[in-house]
Scaffold this motif. Structure first.
Motif, PDB file in Angstrom:
ATOM      1  N   ALA A   1      -1.417   4.154   4.125  1.00 35.92           N
ATOM      2  CA  ALA A   1      -0.126   5.115   3.761  1.00 35.92           C
ATOM      3  C   ALA A   1      -0.789   6.364   2.957  1.00 35.92           C
ATOM      4  O   ALA A   1      -0.682   6.307   1.728  1.00 35.92           O
ATOM      5  N   GLN A   2      -1.583   6.939   3.423  1.00 32.87           N
ATOM      6  CA  GLN A   2      -2.310   8.176   2.663  1.00 32.87           C
ATOM      7  C   GLN A   2      -1.179   9.238   2.116  1.00 32.87           C
ATOM      8  O   GLN A   2      -0.213   9.250   2.556  1.00 32.87           O
ATOM      9  N   SER A   3      -1.750   9.866   1.431  1.00 33.75           N
ATOM     10  CA  SER A   3      -0.923  11.022   0.820  1.00 33.75           C
ATOM     11  C   SER A   3      -0.578  12.154   1.868  1.00 33.75           C
ATOM     12  O   SER A   3      -1.243  12.128   2.885  1.00 33.75           O
TER      13      SER A   3
ATOM     14  N   ALA B   1      -6.428   5.100  -3.152  1.00 35.33           N
ATOM     15  CA  ALA B   1      -5.560   4.349  -4.024  1.00 35.33           C
ATOM     16  C   ALA B   1      -4.214   4.844  -3.609  1.00 35.33           C
ATOM     17  O   ALA B   1      -3.099   4.261  -3.627  1.00 35.33           O
ATOM     18  N   ASP B   2      -4.055   6.019  -2.629  1.00 34.59           N
ATOM     19  CA  ASP B   2      -2.949   6.362  -2.002  1.00 34.59           C
ATOM     20  C   ASP B   2      -2.712   5.851  -0.602  1.00 34.59           C
ATOM     21  O   ASP B   2      -1.941   6.542   0.062  1.00 34.59           O
TER      22      ASP B   2
ATOM     23  N   PRO C   1      -0.230   0.644   7.504  1.00 33.85           N
ATOM     24  CA  PRO C   1       0.116   1.447   8.898  1.00 33.85           C
ATOM     25  C   PRO C   1      -1.324   2.107   9.064  1.00 33.85           C
ATOM     26  O   PRO C   1      -2.296   2.228   8.533  1.00 33.85           O
ATOM     27  N   PHE C   2      -1.450   2.281  10.507  1.00 37.22           N
ATOM     28  CA  PHE C   2      -2.765   2.689  11.008  1.00 37.22           C
ATOM     29  C   PHE C   2      -2.275   3.811  12.193  1.00 37.22           C
ATOM     30  O   PHE C   2      -1.353   3.591  12.988  1.00 37.22           O
ATOM     31  N   PHE C   3      -2.946   5.017  11.838  1.00 32.19           N
ATOM     32  CA  PHE C   3      -2.636   6.045  12.639  1.00 32.19           C
ATOM     33  C   PHE C   3      -3.873   6.737  13.583  1.00 32.19           C
ATOM     34  O   PHE C   3      -4.919   6.557  13.029  1.00 32.19           O
ATOM     35  N   VAL C   4      -3.406   6.726  14.923  1.00 30.34           N
ATOM     36  CA  VAL C   4      -4.459   7.349  15.669  1.00 30.34           C
ATOM     37  C   VAL C   4      -4.156   8.700  16.557  1.00 30.34           C
ATOM     38  O   VAL C   4      -3.079   9.014  17.070  1.00 30.34           O
ATOM     39  N   LEU C   5      -5.169   9.582  16.129  1.00 25.09           N
ATOM     40  CA  LEU C   5      -4.617  10.855  16.437  1.00 25.09           C
ATOM     41  C   LEU C   5      -5.553  11.455  17.611  1.00 25.09           C
ATOM     42  O   LEU C   5      -6.804  11.046  17.824  1.00 25.09           O
ATOM     43  N   ASP C   6      -4.856  11.903  18.737  1.00 26.54           N
ATOM     44  CA  ASP C   6      -5.142  12.354  20.065  1.00 26.54           C
ATOM     45  C   ASP C   6      -6.265  11.126  20.389  1.00 26.54           C
ATOM     46  O   ASP C   6      -7.113  11.607  21.048  1.00 26.54           O
TER      47      ASP C   6
ATOM     48  N   CYS D   1       4.170   0.540   5.147  1.00 25.42           N
ATOM     49  CA  CYS D   1       4.402   1.421   6.548  1.00 25.42           C
ATOM     50  C   CYS D   1       5.661   2.437   6.607  1.00 25.42           C
ATOM     51  O   CYS D   1       5.664   3.272   7.017  1.00 25.42           O
ATOM     52  N   PHE D   2       6.618   1.950   5.627  1.00 23.30           N
ATOM     53  CA  PHE D   2       7.749   3.021   5.510  1.00 23.30           C
ATOM     54  C   PHE D   2       7.543   3.982   4.445  1.00 23.30           C
ATOM     55  O   PHE D   2       7.853   5.053   5.023  1.00 23.30           O
ATOM     56  N   ILE D   3       6.640   3.733   3.455  1.00 22.72           N
ATOM     57  CA  ILE D   3       6.023   4.709   2.408  1.00 22.72           C
ATOM     58  C   ILE D   3       5.247   5.688   3.329  1.00 22.72           C
ATOM     59  O   ILE D   3       5.126   6.931   3.253  1.00 22.72           O
ATOM     60  N   GLY D   4       4.187   5.093   4.307  1.00 20.44           N
ATOM     61  CA  GLY D   4       3.369   5.841   5.044  1.00 20.44           C
ATOM     62  C   GLY D   4       4.216   6.829   6.114  1.00 20.44           C
ATOM     63  O   GLY D   4       3.827   7.868   6.395  1.00 20.44           O
ATOM     64  N   LYS D   5       5.091   6.129   6.744  1.00 20.88           N
ATOM     65  CA  LYS D   5       6.062   6.930   7.698  1.00 20.88           C
ATOM     66  C   LYS D   5       6.427   8.382   7.082  1.00 20.88           C
ATOM     67  O   LYS D   5       6.298   9.165   7.336  1.00 20.88           O
ATOM     68  N   ARG D   6       7.043   8.248   5.738  1.00 17.39           N
ATOM     69  CA  ARG D   6       7.586   9.222   4.852  1.00 17.39           C
ATOM     70  C   ARG D   6       6.696  10.267   4.724  1.00 17.39           C
ATOM     71  O   ARG D   6       6.583  11.423   4.654  1.00 17.39           O
TER      72      ARG D   6
END
Length: 240
Positions: A199-201, A229-230, A186-191, A19-24
């Motif tokens: 934690a995608q690239s 993998a990313d 982490p999971f991201f919801v857009l709009d 989650c921290f890596i994904g945040k960055r």
């Protein structure tokens, strides 16, 4: 005419290394976009291990080996791997001093911070405290200090820490995530429509944000990028 803005809801736990890596990586993408200042981020709780005691007696290695039943050599290799990837994002993970702790109280405090428009600062402070500074994020005195450093009112913080305020909000976040089919963070919801897991690239985030910015619309949550993998995630059974 109403200004177009892009909402991003991020589900995560402060005890999740990805989650921290994904945040960055997400932040890098936002900074690279010409409409980055029009992206509104809101943090949501997703507690990975409600059974973890407030103060676990042992290291992160001990916790993952004992609580998750993972082989010690496998865990050691995983921690070394994630430390290296974190370093690539400018993060200084220190699993040797990390103190495993139940994250529920910290997540309640994060909910207060969100109400005071300090959600991102508090999220950053809690993640850093847990993964970089070896602080006990299950300890109320430690959380009080972190909150005051971020700018939260001392008396209001103490009131939250002394009771169960925001417990319902934390649980509601977890329920909402699971209703959407989220099993790892982490999971991201857009709009409110498009989901990205892991934690995608930064490049994946940038592409997804650009696409949604152009094509806002639709009623169904669509998986825009499957874990790769990313795009590692942490789930109740551990991290990959």
């Amino acid at each position: 005419m109403t200004e177009t803005r892009l909402s991003v809801d991020i589900f995560s736990d402060i005890a999740c290394p990805w989650c921290f890596i994904g945040k960055r990586r997400f932040e890098k993408a936002v900074q690279a976009l010409p409409f980055g200042e029009k992206i509104d981020v809101k943090w949501h709780a997703f507690q990975l291990d409600p059974s973890l005691p407030d103060h676990f007696e042992g290291s992160e290695l001990d916790y993952l080996v004992k609580a998750k039943g993972m082989p010690e050599d496998q865990v050691a290799g995983m921690l070394e791997h994630v430390t290296g990837l974190a370093a690539e994002e400018g993060l200084k993970y220190d699993f040797g001093t990390l103190r495993p702790a139940n994250s529920f109280t910290a997540l309640r405090l994060l909910a207060l911070a969100k109400d005071r428009n300090l959600g991102d600062a508090m999220k950053e402070a809690l993640l850093s405290a847990h993964f970089e500074k070896g602080l006990d994020t299950g300890d109320k005195e430690t959380l009080q200090r972190i909150a005051e450093q971020v700018g939260l009112n001392a008396a209001e913080t103490a009131e939250v820490l002394a009771g169960d305020k925001y417990a319902a909000e934390v649980r509601a976040d977890g329920t909402r995530a699971r209703e959407m089919g989220v099993s790892g963070v982490p999971f991201f919801v857009l709009d409110n429509k498009y989901g990205i897991s892991g934690a995608q690239s930064s490049e994946v985030f940038e592409q997804a944000l650009s696409q949604v910015w152009k094509e806002i619309g639709g009623n169904e949550l669509k998986m825009m990028a499957a874990p790769t993998a990313d795009g590692e995630v942490c789930g109740p059974e551990g991290c990959n």
